[in-house]
Scaffold this active site. Structure first.
Site, PDB file in Angstrom:
ATOM      1  N   HIS A 261      54.043  33.266  89.217  1.00 47.14           N
ATOM      2  CA  HIS A 261      53.034  34.216  90.093  1.00 47.14           C
ATOM      3  C   HIS A 261      52.019  33.242  91.324  1.00 47.14           C
ATOM      4  O   HIS A 261      52.134  31.916  91.192  1.00 47.14           O
ATOM      5  CB  HIS A 261      51.877  34.859  89.202  1.00 47.14           C
ATOM      6  CG  HIS A 261      50.833  35.285  90.393  1.00 47.14           C
ATOM      7  ND1 HIS A 261      50.032  35.176  91.853  1.00 47.14           N
ATOM      8  CD2 HIS A 261      50.688  37.324  90.357  1.00 47.14           C
ATOM      9  CE1 HIS A 261      49.982  36.286  92.011  1.00 47.14           C
ATOM     10  NE2 HIS A 261      49.767  36.965  91.367  1.00 47.14           N
ATOM     11  N   ASP A 315      53.582  42.062  86.235  1.00 45.88           N
ATOM     12  CA  ASP A 315      54.751  42.895  86.575  1.00 45.88           C
ATOM     13  C   ASP A 315      55.718  43.689  84.901  1.00 45.88           C
ATOM     14  O   ASP A 315      56.834  43.791  84.797  1.00 45.88           O
ATOM     15  CB  ASP A 315      56.159  43.574  87.480  1.00 45.88           C
ATOM     16  CG  ASP A 315      55.107  43.260  88.432  1.00 45.88           C
ATOM     17  OD1 ASP A 315      54.916  42.510  89.797  1.00 45.88           O
ATOM     18  OD2 ASP A 315      54.884  44.642  88.872  1.00 45.88           O
TER      19      ASP A 315
HETATM   20  C1  SDX Z   1      53.566  40.247  92.034  1.00 49.17           C
HETATM   21  O1  SDX Z   1      50.835  38.345  95.386  1.00 49.17           O
HETATM   22  C2  SDX Z   1      50.527  38.836  94.494  1.00 49.17           C
HETATM   23  O2  SDX Z   1      49.125  39.000  94.220  1.00 49.17           O
HETATM   24  C3  SDX Z   1      51.950  39.908  93.719  1.00 49.17           C
HETATM   25  C4  SDX Z   1      50.847  40.571  93.360  1.00 49.17           C
HETATM   26  C5  SDX Z   1      49.651  42.090  93.668  1.00 49.17           C
HETATM   27  O3  SDX Z   1      49.389  42.695  92.824  1.00 49.17           O
HETATM   28  O4  SDX Z   1      50.059  42.240  94.584  1.00 49.17           O
HETATM   29  O5  SDX Z   1      51.105  40.245  91.882  1.00 49.17           O
HETATM   30  C6  SDX Z   1      52.088  41.490  92.610  1.00 49.17           C
HETATM   31  O6  SDX Z   1      53.989  41.002  92.836  1.00 49.17           O
HETATM   32  C7  SDX Z   1      53.537  39.888  91.097  1.00 49.17           C
HETATM   33  C8  SDX Z   1      54.534  39.137  90.711  1.00 49.17           C
HETATM   34  C9  SDX Z   1      56.228  40.111  90.653  1.00 49.17           C
HETATM   35  N1  SDX Z   1      57.787  39.157  90.960  1.00 49.17           N
HETATM   36  C10 SDX Z   1      58.511  38.904  89.979  1.00 49.17           C
HETATM   37  O7  SDX Z   1      57.549  39.147  88.528  1.00 49.17           O
HETATM   38  C11 SDX Z   1      59.715  38.090  90.307  1.00 49.17           C
HETATM   39  C12 SDX Z   1      59.277  36.595  89.976  1.00 49.17           C
HETATM   40  N2  SDX Z   1      58.665  35.760  89.918  1.00 49.17           N
HETATM   41  C13 SDX Z   1      59.241  34.736  90.594  1.00 49.17           C
HETATM   42  O8  SDX Z   1      60.525  35.165  91.856  1.00 49.17           O
HETATM   43  C14 SDX Z   1      57.937  33.786  91.597  1.00 49.17           C
HETATM   44  O9  SDX Z   1      57.600  33.594  90.315  1.00 49.17           O
HETATM   45  C15 SDX Z   1      56.796  34.727  92.382  1.00 49.17           C
HETATM   46  C16 SDX Z   1      58.088  35.451  93.597  1.00 49.17           C
HETATM   47  C17 SDX Z   1      55.860  36.256  91.641  1.00 49.17           C
HETATM   48  C18 SDX Z   1      55.810  33.047  93.147  1.00 49.17           C
HETATM   49  O10 SDX Z   1      57.066  32.635  93.677  1.00 49.17           O
HETATM   50  P1  SDX Z   1      56.101  31.024  94.514  1.00 49.17           P
HETATM   51  O11 SDX Z   1      54.890  30.981  94.271  1.00 49.17           O
HETATM   52  O12 SDX Z   1      56.976  31.023  95.918  1.00 49.17           O
HETATM   53  O13 SDX Z   1      56.639  29.968  93.490  1.00 49.17           O
HETATM   54  P2  SDX Z   1      58.384  29.783  94.214  1.00 49.17           P
HETATM   55  O14 SDX Z   1      59.790  31.052  93.985  1.00 49.17           O
HETATM   56  O15 SDX Z   1      58.510  28.817  94.685  1.00 49.17           O
HETATM   57  O16 SDX Z   1      58.655  29.114  92.176  1.00 49.17           O
HETATM   58  C19 SDX Z   1      57.889  27.430  92.519  1.00 49.17           C
HETATM   59  C20 SDX Z   1      59.075  26.959  90.912  1.00 49.17           C
HETATM   60  C21 SDX Z   1      60.120  26.836  90.941  1.00 49.17           C
HETATM   61  O17 SDX Z   1      60.683  25.828  90.886  1.00 49.17           O
HETATM   62  P3  SDX Z   1      61.524  24.597  91.291  1.00 49.17           P
HETATM   63  O18 SDX Z   1      62.425  24.925  92.536  1.00 49.17           O
HETATM   64  O19 SDX Z   1      60.634  23.921  92.161  1.00 49.17           O
HETATM   65  O20 SDX Z   1      62.510  23.698  90.407  1.00 49.17           O
HETATM   66  O21 SDX Z   1      59.077  27.611  89.604  1.00 49.17           O
HETATM   67  C22 SDX Z   1      60.156  28.374  89.726  1.00 49.17           C
HETATM   68  C23 SDX Z   1      60.602  28.127  90.565  1.00 49.17           C
HETATM   69  O22 SDX Z   1      62.770  28.203  90.493  1.00 49.17           O
HETATM   70  N3  SDX Z   1      59.796  30.251  88.672  1.00 49.17           N
HETATM   71  C24 SDX Z   1      60.586  29.977  87.989  1.00 49.17           C
HETATM   72  C25 SDX Z   1      59.902  31.587  88.371  1.00 49.17           C
HETATM   73  N4  SDX Z   1      59.138  31.188  89.415  1.00 49.17           N
HETATM   74  C26 SDX Z   1      58.441  30.663  89.769  1.00 49.17           C
HETATM   75  N5  SDX Z   1      61.212  30.082  87.557  1.00 49.17           N
HETATM   76  C27 SDX Z   1      62.215  31.317  86.676  1.00 49.17           C
HETATM   77  N6  SDX Z   1      61.170  32.552  86.658  1.00 49.17           N
HETATM   78  C28 SDX Z   1      60.861  32.549  87.591  1.00 49.17           C
HETATM   79  N7  SDX Z   1      60.198  34.090  87.172  1.00 49.17           N
END
Ligand code: SDX
Length: 379
Positions: A261, A315
């Site tokens: 998140h 989720d």
């Molecule tokens: C919702 O914003 C909100 O409030 C949304 C929400 C709401 O109520 O409206 O809470 C609802 O959308 C919840 C999120 C649902 N999405 C997912 O579950 C999809 C999987 N999650 C990721 O895609 C990610 O965690 C995000 C998109 C939710 C947040 O991503 P960020 O803040 O942009 O962080 P990032 O993608 O830049 O990741 C930072 C690091 C990366 O590693 P590095 O490249 O730095 O080595 O963390 C890693 C990412 O690869 N990472 C993950 C991960 N989430 C982040 N690695 C593996 N699995 C994951 N799920």
């Protein structure tokens, strides 16, 4: 514009001043107008929470009764809306049907002039009341069934469950659905709420605002994740396979859907409440294998992802709850949209109440000015 001011994804950049909800991402706290979401999920109803989000205070008894009655009176659709759903491909995704139909709904009711508070409130009532009917009508039509008329004797959650399944939900199932709607109703400056505020800042009418927000929510990184989580758990197959699957995902830099998140760096408080709800639902239904797979995946992921502040989000468990209520997977995100319509409308009212058009800047990385070369001179 110096690069230092540019933040990809506007991470940590305030996009608005708002009094609607607040998140403490380090301590897993989510407040709706100052009330903890877990308290509202336990003590309140979706109707009361929607009023709280829209008006800023808990309603008095008459306010709530009138609000509830006004919503019930506005659930039914114009018959041409049903005709429209019959013209859509039955294989289409219900989020596309919802995005299209919210905008179309505005063609029947829209007050284009958004400076009229009474007209804006009427639009809020109409949209909040209609979205469950829009989702349920497309769902029934795509199955070749006649849509079910909304039942005025059922509350928001009960009527939603009835229109989707054709059966009046039991009191326990209704309560779980109602709590799920409360948990998904609002979440500060998430992508779909930001989309709503941007479109609202152009003074577009609220039907267009909500249609834009539905489009943003549909993405797999946002509200679409709940459906992706179930697909992921089905691929894993069982708790016994969770470790091997996770290790492979990490090795191939895959994303674990339902984890991570932008704001929460601990377990999303809504995930915790949804887990409790899941246990309650299993008392009424059967405990799905996907839940045990999810618990094992969370366990094996924690030492690796937890250290990076990546924990289950809202989720991760919501789909498992909906699946155990017999709700189809591609209706999970529409349920999220039905709930979040309350938050989107609250942000829209706040935006138009003190508006400035969103028009950010950019860092230009393209060509400097250059001379046009005619076609026959080009190599
Ligand atoms: C919702 O914003 C909100 O409030 C949304 C929400 C709401 O109520 O409206 O809470 C609802 O959308 C919840 C999120 C649902 N999405 C997912 O579950 C999809 C999987 N999650 C990721 O895609 C990610 O965690 C995000 C998109 C939710 C947040 O991503 P960020 O803040 O942009 O962080 P990032 O993608 O830049 O990741 C930072 C690091 C990366 O590693 P590095 O490249 O730095 O080595 O963390 C890693 C990412 O690869 N990472 C993950 C991960 N989430 C982040 N690695 C593996 N699995 C994951 N799920």
């Amino acid at each position: 514009m110096s690069l230092a001011e540019y933040r990809p994804g506007l991470a940590d950049v305030p996009a608005a001043e708002s009094a609607i909800s607040d998140i403490d991402g380090k301590n897993a706290r989510l407040l709706y107008r100052g009330f903890p979401v877990e308290v509202l999920a336990r003590e309140s109803t979706f109707e009361e929470t929607a009023w709280l989000l829209l008006k800023g205070e808990l309603p008095r008894q008459k306010e709530l009764a009138d609000f509830d009655a006004q919503l019930r009176q506005r659930r039914a659709l114009h018959f041409r809306m049903t005709d429209m759903f019959k013209a859509l491909p039955a294989t289409g995704h219900p989020m596309d049907a919802l995005q299209a139909s919210v905008a179309a709904l505005g063609m029947f009711h829209s007050t284009r002039e958004v400076s009229d508070p009474a007209g804006n409130w009427e639009s809020c009532l109409r949209i909040l009341a209609s979205v469950p009917t829009l989702v349920a009508t497309f769902h029934r039509v795509r199955l070749g069934l006649e849509p079910l008329a909304p039942r005025d004797d059922l509350d928001h959650a009960g009527n939603l469950g009835y229109m989707l399944t054709g059966k009046e939900p039991s009191p326990a199932v209704r309560k779980v659905l109602d709590a799920c709607l409360i948990l998904h109703a609002e979440h500060q400056m998430n992508a779909s709420t930001f989309a709503a505020r941007v479109v609202g800042s152009t003074l577009a009418d609220p039907y267009r605002v909500i249609s834009a927000a539905v489009g943003a929510l549909a993405g797999p990184l946002h509200g679409g994740a709940n459906e992706e989580v179930l697909d992921m758990l089905e691929v894993i197959g069982s708790a016994a396979n969770a470790r091997a699957w996770f290790e492979n995902a990490v090795a191939t830099k895959g994303k674990i859907m339902g984890f991570g998140h932008r704001v929460y760096k601990v377990k999303d408080p809504r995930a915790t409440v949804l887990q409790d709800l899941a246990e309650h639902v299993f008392a009424e239904t059967s405990r799905p294998r996907s839940y045990d797979t999810a618990l094992e995946l969370e366990k094996v992921a924690l030492p690796v992802l937890g250290a990076k502040g990546i924990h289950p989000n809202v989720d991760f468990f919501s789909g498992i709850v909906y699946q155990s209520l017999g709700i189809p997977k591609d209706i999970f995100t529409p349920l999220f949209a039905i709930a979040r319509t309350a938050g989107w409308l609250a942000h829209w009212l706040e935006q138009v109440g003190g508006n400035r058009l969103f028009r950010p800047e950019q860092i230009y990385k393209g060509y400097a000015e250059r001379k046009y070369v005619s076609l026959d001179e080009r190599a």
